[in-house]
Every structure is written in structure tokens, then in C-alpha cells.
Design a protein around this motif. Structure first.
Motif, mmCIF file in Angstrom:
data_model
loop_
_atom_site.group_PDB
_atom_site.id
_atom_site.type_symbol
_atom_site.label_atom_id
_atom_site.label_comp_id
_atom_site.label_asym_id
_atom_site.label_seq_id
_atom_site.Cartn_x
_atom_site.Cartn_y
_atom_site.Cartn_z
ATOM 1 N N ALA A 89 0.831 -1.206 0.000
ATOM 2 C CA ALA A 89 0.000 0.000 0.000
ATOM 3 C C ALA A 89 0.865 1.255 0.000
ATOM 4 O O ALA A 89 0.527 2.264 -0.627
ATOM 5 N N THR A 90 2.011 1.185 0.705
ATOM 6 C CA THR A 90 2.936 2.324 0.720
ATOM 7 C C THR A 90 3.484 2.588 -0.680
ATOM 8 O O THR A 90 3.599 3.742 -1.109
ATOM 9 N N ILE A 91 3.821 1.508 -1.407
ATOM 10 C CA ILE A 91 4.302 1.667 -2.778
ATOM 11 C C ILE A 91 3.252 2.370 -3.630
ATOM 12 O O ILE A 91 3.545 3.334 -4.361
ATOM 13 N N ALA A 92 2.009 1.902 -3.513
ATOM 14 C CA ALA A 92 0.922 2.502 -4.309
ATOM 15 C C ALA A 92 0.709 3.964 -3.925
ATOM 16 O O ALA A 92 0.490 4.823 -4.789
ATOM 17 N N ASN A 93 0.793 4.273 -2.624
ATOM 18 C CA ASN A 93 0.570 5.656 -2.183
ATOM 19 C C ASN A 93 1.686 6.591 -2.649
ATOM 20 O O ASN A 93 1.429 7.733 -3.036
ATOM 21 N N ILE A 94 2.937 6.113 -2.597
ATOM 22 C CA ILE A 94 4.052 6.953 -3.063
ATOM 23 C C ILE A 94 3.914 7.228 -4.560
ATOM 24 O O ILE A 94 4.125 8.363 -5.026
ATOM 25 N N ILE A 95 3.536 6.203 -5.308
ATOM 26 C CA ILE A 95 3.284 6.408 -6.743
ATOM 27 C C ILE A 95 2.167 7.418 -6.936
ATOM 28 O O ILE A 95 2.238 8.308 -7.794
ATOM 29 N N LEU A 96 1.127 7.298 -6.112
ATOM 30 C CA LEU A 96 -0.027 8.189 -6.228
ATOM 31 C C LEU A 96 0.329 9.633 -5.866
ATOM 32 O O LEU A 96 -0.233 10.578 -6.419
ATOM 33 N N TYR A 97 1.271 9.812 -4.966
ATOM 34 C CA TYR A 97 1.691 11.168 -4.591
ATOM 35 C C TYR A 97 2.594 11.798 -5.655
ATOM 36 O O TYR A 97 2.432 12.975 -6.002
ATOM 37 N N LEU A 98 3.561 11.013 -6.156
ATOM 38 C CA LEU A 98 4.594 11.592 -7.018
ATOM 39 C C LEU A 98 4.173 11.720 -8.481
ATOM 40 O O LEU A 98 4.361 12.781 -9.098
ATOM 41 N N ALA A 101 1.332 28.005 -14.925
ATOM 42 C CA ALA A 101 1.097 26.563 -15.104
ATOM 43 C C ALA A 101 1.566 25.785 -13.877
ATOM 44 O O ALA A 101 0.902 24.834 -13.436
ATOM 45 N N LEU A 102 2.713 26.194 -13.330
ATOM 46 C CA LEU A 102 3.229 25.521 -12.132
ATOM 47 C C LEU A 102 2.273 25.704 -10.960
ATOM 48 O O LEU A 102 1.956 24.748 -10.231
ATOM 49 N N MET A 103 1.799 26.940 -10.769
ATOM 50 C CA MET A 103 0.901 27.228 -9.651
ATOM 51 C C MET A 103 -0.413 26.447 -9.780
ATOM 52 O O MET A 103 -0.904 25.855 -8.806
ATOM 53 N N VAL A 104 -0.970 26.436 -10.981
ATOM 54 C CA VAL A 104 -2.242 25.729 -11.200
ATOM 55 C C VAL A 104 -2.045 24.217 -11.028
ATOM 56 O O VAL A 104 -2.871 23.532 -10.408
ATOM 57 N N SER A 105 -0.938 23.698 -11.549
ATOM 58 C CA SER A 105 -0.679 22.252 -11.446
ATOM 59 C C SER A 105 -0.537 21.820 -9.995
ATOM 60 O O SER A 105 -1.110 20.810 -9.572
ATOM 61 N N VAL A 106 0.229 22.583 -9.226
ATOM 62 C CA VAL A 106 0.412 22.246 -7.810
ATOM 63 C C VAL A 106 -0.924 22.363 -7.063
ATOM 64 O O VAL A 106 -1.251 21.532 -6.205
ATOM 65 N N GLY A 107 -1.710 23.377 -7.395
ATOM 66 C CA GLY A 107 -3.011 23.552 -6.740
ATOM 67 C C GLY A 107 -3.952 22.390 -7.024
ATOM 68 O O GLY A 107 -4.606 21.871 -6.113
ATOM 69 N N VAL A 108 -4.020 21.970 -8.293
ATOM 70 C CA VAL A 108 -4.885 20.846 -8.661
ATOM 71 C C VAL A 108 -4.402 19.561 -7.996
ATOM 72 O O VAL A 108 -5.187 18.765 -7.476
ATOM 73 N N TRP A 109 -3.077 19.353 -8.025
ATOM 74 C CA TRP A 109 -2.510 18.165 -7.367
ATOM 75 C C TRP A 109 -2.821 18.170 -5.871
ATOM 76 O O TRP A 109 -3.209 17.140 -5.298
ATOM 77 N N PHE A 110 -2.672 19.309 -5.239
ATOM 78 C CA PHE A 110 -2.914 19.406 -3.791
ATOM 79 C C PHE A 110 -4.378 19.082 -3.471
ATOM 80 O O PHE A 110 -4.670 18.396 -2.491
ATOM 81 N N PHE A 111 -5.278 19.553 -4.319
ATOM 82 C CA PHE A 111 -6.704 19.301 -4.065
ATOM 83 C C PHE A 111 -7.077 17.845 -4.327
ATOM 84 O O PHE A 111 -7.747 17.205 -3.504
#
Length: 270
Positions: free
Chosen positions: A50-59, A164-174
Motif C-alpha cells: 500500500a505504501t508503494i501505491a501511495n508513493i506512486i499516487l503522490y509523485l 502553469a506551475l501554480m495551477v498544477s500544484v493547486g490541482v494536485w494538492f486538491f
């Protein structure tokens, strides 16, 4: 279209930062496989799996959102988009060429790193379950594809790479970081009888959650999602449930490409 994806492939592979991802993914997977070896190897869905899947999901979603959005916004910022608009290239061909070029480049680098990590795991005689690793690989590839598409759509909205960086990070964070918290807060505003149907609907809105849910069910641990998702868990556990994910992807790709087309067309007409 062929010229666009070949151009994108050459542009990505000539960047030094592209090859740094090999080291990143190699280190991540090698360390996780070695960690799993302390628990008897990768042979089922465990806490470390599950940790492997979560790290993939985060990065992966973050990298792909930034990569996809930079690909479009960079050309808009330096004027290359306006130059391309004067050539006989229509917007659908341009978008599909972008998606194909970026997807092949990112898939090659991820597959290479994942393969080397698996080879080292076998070299150190770590018991690895091939079906489980292949499903983790498929989970990663689908994340790459779906968030590259989303990044391209975000890049069509903004006009500079900084935005683009700001929007991408915002969407990822949400979508990745605060999705469960936001879901609980929003669903608290609705009557109790509507919460369960809305939870299932929300699952289809967030592609990262949809993929996580689908693969965890396929790994035989759908019970962790609780009683509210029981009907979906049973549905996704069926042998032919892959049809669902294919249909979901077709719908998702069609919507994202259509929105990207409208955004670029509007920009072209200005």
C-alpha cells in the motif's frame, strides 16, 4: 500529428532533467522492494505494498501535471504556439501529437526504472509476485496517461509556465492531498440519505481516487473502503470489470481533449 509527437519526443529526451527521473524512480522502487523484503517479499497486498501505491499516487500525478502543463504553456509563453498556428496543423492533431509524444517519453523512462528495480530485486532473491508488480506497473502507467492529459488541459488555460506551475500544484494538492478532507467537509452539508450516492459519484470525478479504488479492489482488499462502497466493490471485483475502466478512460479522454480543444481554439481566435 506525427511531426508533433516526434518533435515532443526529441524535445523531452534532450533535456537532462528527463534522465534524472531514471535515478529518482530507480531509488524509490529499489528502496521499497528492499523494505518489502524484510516482510517476506511482495506476494500480496500488505502495508508496504500500500505504501508503494501511495508513493506512486503522490509523485506521479504531480510530475505529470507539471510536465503536461509546461509543454503547452511554454510554447504559448515563447510565441511558438502562435507560429505553429500559421502552419497547416489543426488543433486536434496538435493535441494528440502532444499526448502521444509525452506519454511515450514518460512511459519509457518509468518502465526502464521499474524494470531495473525489479531485476535488482530478483538479483537479491527478494520474493516478488509478478502479477502484483504488473498491476502496480499498470496502475502507474494509467496515472501517467490520465494526469498528462489533465496537465495539457491546464496548460491550455494559462499563458506562462509560472502560472502553469501554480495551477498544477493547486490541482494536485486538491485531488491528491486534501481530497478526503474536502469530501467529508462538503458531504456534511447534504442530508444523510444523499451521502452514500454522492460518495460514489465523487469517486468517478477524481481519476486518482477512481484508479486507487479500482486497483485496491482488484488486489483483494476492497473491504478497507467500508460499507458505503460495498456495491461498487462487488462490481469492480468481477472478472470483466476491466470494461468499466476502459469505458471510464474513453469518456475521460474525450472530455479532456474536447475542453483542451475549446481552450486552444478560443486562444487561436483572439
Amino acid at each position: 500529428m506525427k511531426h508533433v509527437w516526434l518533435s515532443e519526443w526529441k524535445m523531452v529526451t534532450r533535456q537532462k532533467s528527463y534522465y534524472s527521473l531514471i535515478v529518482l524512480w530507480f531509488l524509490v522502487f529499489s528502496l521499497l522492494f528492499l523494505l518489502q523484503s524484510n516482510y517476506g517479499g511482495i506476494a500480496g497486498y500488505t502495508n508496504v505494498t500500500a505504501t508503494i501505491a501511495n508513493i506512486i499516487l503522490y509523485l506521479l500525478p504531480l510530475f505529470m501535471l507539471i510536465t503536461g502543463s509546461f509543454s503547452i504553456s511554454g510554447e504559448i509563453e515563447n510565441g511558438q504556439w502562435h507560429l505553429l498556428s500559421t502552419y497547416p496543423i489543426n488543433i486536434p492533431s496538435y493535441l494528440i501529437g502532444k499526448v502521444v509524444g509525452l506519454f511515450i517519453a514518460q512511459t519509457v523512462i518509468f518502465t526502464f526504472s521499474f524494470g531495473i528495480s525489479m531485476a535488482i530485486g530478483f538479483l537479491f532473491q527478494i520474493p516478488l509476485s509478478i502479477p502484483l508488480l504488473l498491476s502496480i506497473y499498470m496502475f502507474s502507467i494509467l496515472l501517467i496517461f490520465i494526469f498528462l492529459l489533465m496537465g495539457i488541459m491546464l496548460g491550455s488555460i494559462v499563458s506562462t509556465r509560472w502560472k502553469a506551475l501554480m495551477v498544477s500544484v493547486g490541482v494536485w494538492f486538491f485531488l491528491i492531498m486534501i481530497w478526503p478532507t474536502a469530501l467529508i467537509a462538503i458531504l456534511g452539508l447534504f442530508p444523510y440519505s444523499m451521502i452514500s450516492p454522492l460518495m460514489k459519484l465523487a469517486l468517478f470525478i477524481n481519476p486518482a481516487e477512481f484508479l486507487r479504488f479500482f486497483f485496491v479492489v482488484r488486489w483483494g482488499s476492497g473491504v478497507v473502503f467500508g460499507e458505503s462502497y460495498y456495491s461498487l466493490t462487488e462490481l469492480f471485483a468481477l472478472k470483466n470489470s476491466w470494461i468499466i475502466i476502459v469505458e471510464y478512460f474513453i469518456a475521460y479522454v474525450a472530455v479532456i481533449l474536447f475542453l483542451s480543444f475549446l481552450l486552444l481554439k478560443r486562444r487561436q481566435l483572439k
